[in-house]
Design an enzyme around this catalytic site. Structure first.
Site, PDB file in Angstrom:
ATOM      1  N   HIS A  56      -6.104  -2.222   1.835  1.00  0.00           N
ATOM      2  CA  HIS A  56      -5.351  -2.486   0.866  1.00  0.00           C
ATOM      3  C   HIS A  56      -6.028  -3.423  -0.126  1.00  0.00           C
ATOM      4  O   HIS A  56      -6.956  -4.216   0.276  1.00  0.00           O
ATOM      5  CB  HIS A  56      -4.140  -2.789   1.330  1.00  0.00           C
ATOM      6  CG  HIS A  56      -3.971  -4.125   2.056  1.00  0.00           C
ATOM      7  ND1 HIS A  56      -3.898  -4.260   3.364  1.00  0.00           N
ATOM      8  CD2 HIS A  56      -3.732  -5.464   1.482  1.00  0.00           C
ATOM      9  CE1 HIS A  56      -3.789  -5.453   3.899  1.00  0.00           C
ATOM     10  NE2 HIS A  56      -3.479  -5.889   2.607  1.00  0.00           N
ATOM     11  N   ALA A  57      -5.340  -3.762  -1.196  1.00  0.00           N
ATOM     12  CA  ALA A  57      -5.665  -4.875  -2.062  1.00  0.00           C
ATOM     13  C   ALA A  57      -4.088  -5.447  -2.617  1.00  0.00           C
ATOM     14  O   ALA A  57      -3.278  -4.745  -2.424  1.00  0.00           O
ATOM     15  CB  ALA A  57      -6.315  -4.140  -3.139  1.00  0.00           C
TER      16      ALA A  57
END
Length: 141
Positions: A56-57
């Site tokens: 994820h970011a």
């Protein structure tokens, strides 16, 4: 928003105090050690062999990722370039700036990953799919 790349993320050396036969002590202090104030701390452990974490970011969150025990690899991706960091020293941490896709993998047996974050958990800050991440990056280029 300033769009960062993987070369804006770096290993930070943390102060090592009382390094003698009795062991070591590393200190992390808001306003001194990190380029952000810590608002949340969490850690990962007992990650089964072959499993990965992350994927994820974050839109705004800054993090310091530390291998407090054992080792693992963090791969950062800015949508154009990838960069991997092997973490295995409790007095070093990977400073991850916002807008980086991250994957943590290759955890050694007994590895403990501690993450110091610049903000509390906010669902809205997460980018959970790679396609959404690429669109996020394009929107700010």
């Amino acid at each position: 928003m300033v769009l960062r790349n993987v070369f804006d993320c770096t290993i930070l050396e943390l102060d090592k105090h009382h390094s003698d036969r009795r062991g070591n002590l590393t200190v992390v202090e808001n306003g001194k050690t990190l380029p952000f104030d810590v608002r949340r701390t969490y850690y990962l452990y007992d990650v089964p062999g072959g499993e990965s974490r992350g994927a994820h970011a974050h839109r705004e969150l800054e993090q310091l990722i530390v291998a407090v025990s054992g080792s693992f690899t963090v791969t950062l991706d800015d949508g154009h370039c990838k960069r991997s960091f092997f973490l295995n020293r409790p007095y070093q941490g990977l400073y991850v700036k916002p807008g980086m896709w991250r994957t943590l993998e290759d955890f050694s047996s007994g590895a403990v990953c501690m993450v110091l974050a610049s903000d509390v958990y906010k669902v809205s800050d997460y980018i959970r799919t790679y396609d959404e991440f690429i669109q996020f990056r394009k929107d700010y280029e």
